[in-house]
Design a protein around this motif. Sequence first.
Motif, PDB file in Angstrom:
ATOM      1  N   VAL A 167      36.007  43.732  28.803  1.00  0.00           N
ATOM      2  CA  VAL A 167      35.549  42.347  28.870  1.00  0.00           C
ATOM      3  C   VAL A 167      36.710  41.394  29.124  1.00  0.00           C
ATOM      4  O   VAL A 167      36.653  40.539  30.004  1.00  0.00           O
ATOM      5  CB  VAL A 167      34.807  41.976  27.564  1.00  0.00           C
ATOM      6  N   GLY A 168      37.782  41.556  28.352  1.00  0.00           N
ATOM      7  CA  GLY A 168      38.928  40.664  28.517  1.00  0.00           C
ATOM      8  C   GLY A 168      39.584  40.794  29.877  1.00  0.00           C
ATOM      9  O   GLY A 168      39.972  39.799  30.491  1.00  0.00           O
ATOM     10  N   SER A 169      39.728  42.018  30.361  1.00  0.00           N
ATOM     11  CA  SER A 169      40.382  42.213  31.656  1.00  0.00           C
ATOM     12  C   SER A 169      39.526  41.661  32.795  1.00  0.00           C
ATOM     13  O   SER A 169      40.045  41.066  33.737  1.00  0.00           O
ATOM     14  CB  SER A 169      40.684  43.697  31.883  1.00  0.00           C
ATOM     15  N   MET A 170      38.184  41.841  32.705  1.00  0.00           N
ATOM     16  CA  MET A 170      37.316  41.303  33.753  1.00  0.00           C
ATOM     17  C   MET A 170      37.311  39.772  33.747  1.00  0.00           C
ATOM     18  O   MET A 170      37.268  39.135  34.796  1.00  0.00           O
ATOM     19  CB  MET A 170      35.896  41.830  33.577  1.00  0.00           C
ATOM     20  N   ARG A 171      37.359  39.209  32.577  1.00  0.00           N
ATOM     21  CA  ARG A 171      37.450  37.745  32.497  1.00  0.00           C
ATOM     22  C   ARG A 171      38.736  37.262  33.159  1.00  0.00           C
ATOM     23  O   ARG A 171      38.714  36.300  33.939  1.00  0.00           O
ATOM     24  CB  ARG A 171      37.424  37.310  31.040  1.00  0.00           C
ATOM     25  N   ALA A 172      39.844  37.920  32.822  1.00  0.00           N
ATOM     26  CA  ALA A 172      41.123  37.503  33.393  1.00  0.00           C
ATOM     27  C   ALA A 172      41.136  37.677  34.910  1.00  0.00           C
ATOM     28  O   ALA A 172      41.632  36.811  35.646  1.00  0.00           O
ATOM     29  CB  ALA A 172      42.252  38.301  32.762  1.00  0.00           C
TER      30      ALA A 172
END
Length: 379
Positions: free
Chosen positions: A264-269
């Motif tokens: 989730v965090g990597s896709m957001r970034a």
Amino acid sequence: MCKSGMSTAGTSPLGACPDNHRADEYTMTTIKILAAVFTLCLVLIAAFVARKTHLPGRIKKAEEFLENEDIQKASEIVKKLLYKYPDYAPARYLRARILIKQKQYLLAISELNGVLGIAGFADFVSEVDVHYHLADLYHDTQQWQKEVEEYKAILKFNPDDIRANHRIGHVLYRQKNYGDAREHLLKAYTQDPSLGDCLLPLGVSCFHSADHTNAEQYLLKSLEAASDPSEAQYYLGALYKSKKDYETAMRMYNAVRKDRRFLVGSMRALGEIYAEQEMYDEAIERLEEGLGGLSGKDEDRFRTVTFWPSVTSGPTRSPRRCTTGRRYPKPTRRIATQKRNSTTTAAYWTTTTRGFFSPPLSRNCSRSSPKSSPGSTTI
């Protein structure tokens, strides 16, 4: 005074003088008393020496049994000693070690705290060792705050103690106390560079302390030693993103996208990076992939939002709207805005302090014409 050869009343000329006789008796009595006191002192000294040599000898024998895993014999010796001398610190300390071997951690904690309460125990037992044992026991029983307190007690004796700084640094790191964790881990690692497990916590702690130079250094070193480099890569991605080194940041984020912990965090970034470069279609694809990584538990923390898909030509598409009846926080950021032929397309999502996305569309989603401006939220 009586003189020799002269007679007195009641005595013969050759008789002994009564005063001298009494003096001799007094002298003999005094000598006998002094001899008795001296003998008694010798006996007491011998008993004291015997105890001093006998008790440590018994303790040493019990320690040998304990080292050889013969816990029963060690326990028997300690039991006999404590029956005669209940506050004998070495025996109490050895009983605590036996309890640790038996995995009776709560009893061992009680015994060690009892040792600390004995007057003069430090003459027989190392106080630092007692605190080390207590710290380990509090760790094993998940009493984290008491574990930290024991390490702080150890650091009062030696602020540069490697083991104490190493352990307390990891505890504070798990508690997300990154500032203090960084200080303690740095002391340990500076003195002993072989402590490779300090690298990742040091890098993450430096990152959260805005010390990006050292954060990059420690995180890159941790990549060489770690069996699981995902967390280091994730934070390196965040670091390079803050420096606008998007190419390197994207490489790091793409490396961890298969790890559900960082999906989730990597896709957001990645969505933010693509939006910053005005690559909106790619930004929306990454965000949608991140939305798919949310679990139902995480979904409950979010509010359903109106999502405007990207269009390249033709009439404006109606947004998808969901009404789940759940309460979610209001949207906090717009990631991409694009105007094409007077048509505004945008992607919105909501975030929380944990950095999640808004949830995927639920089953009661439908397409309908918007009743509000693009990007508005509907419940």
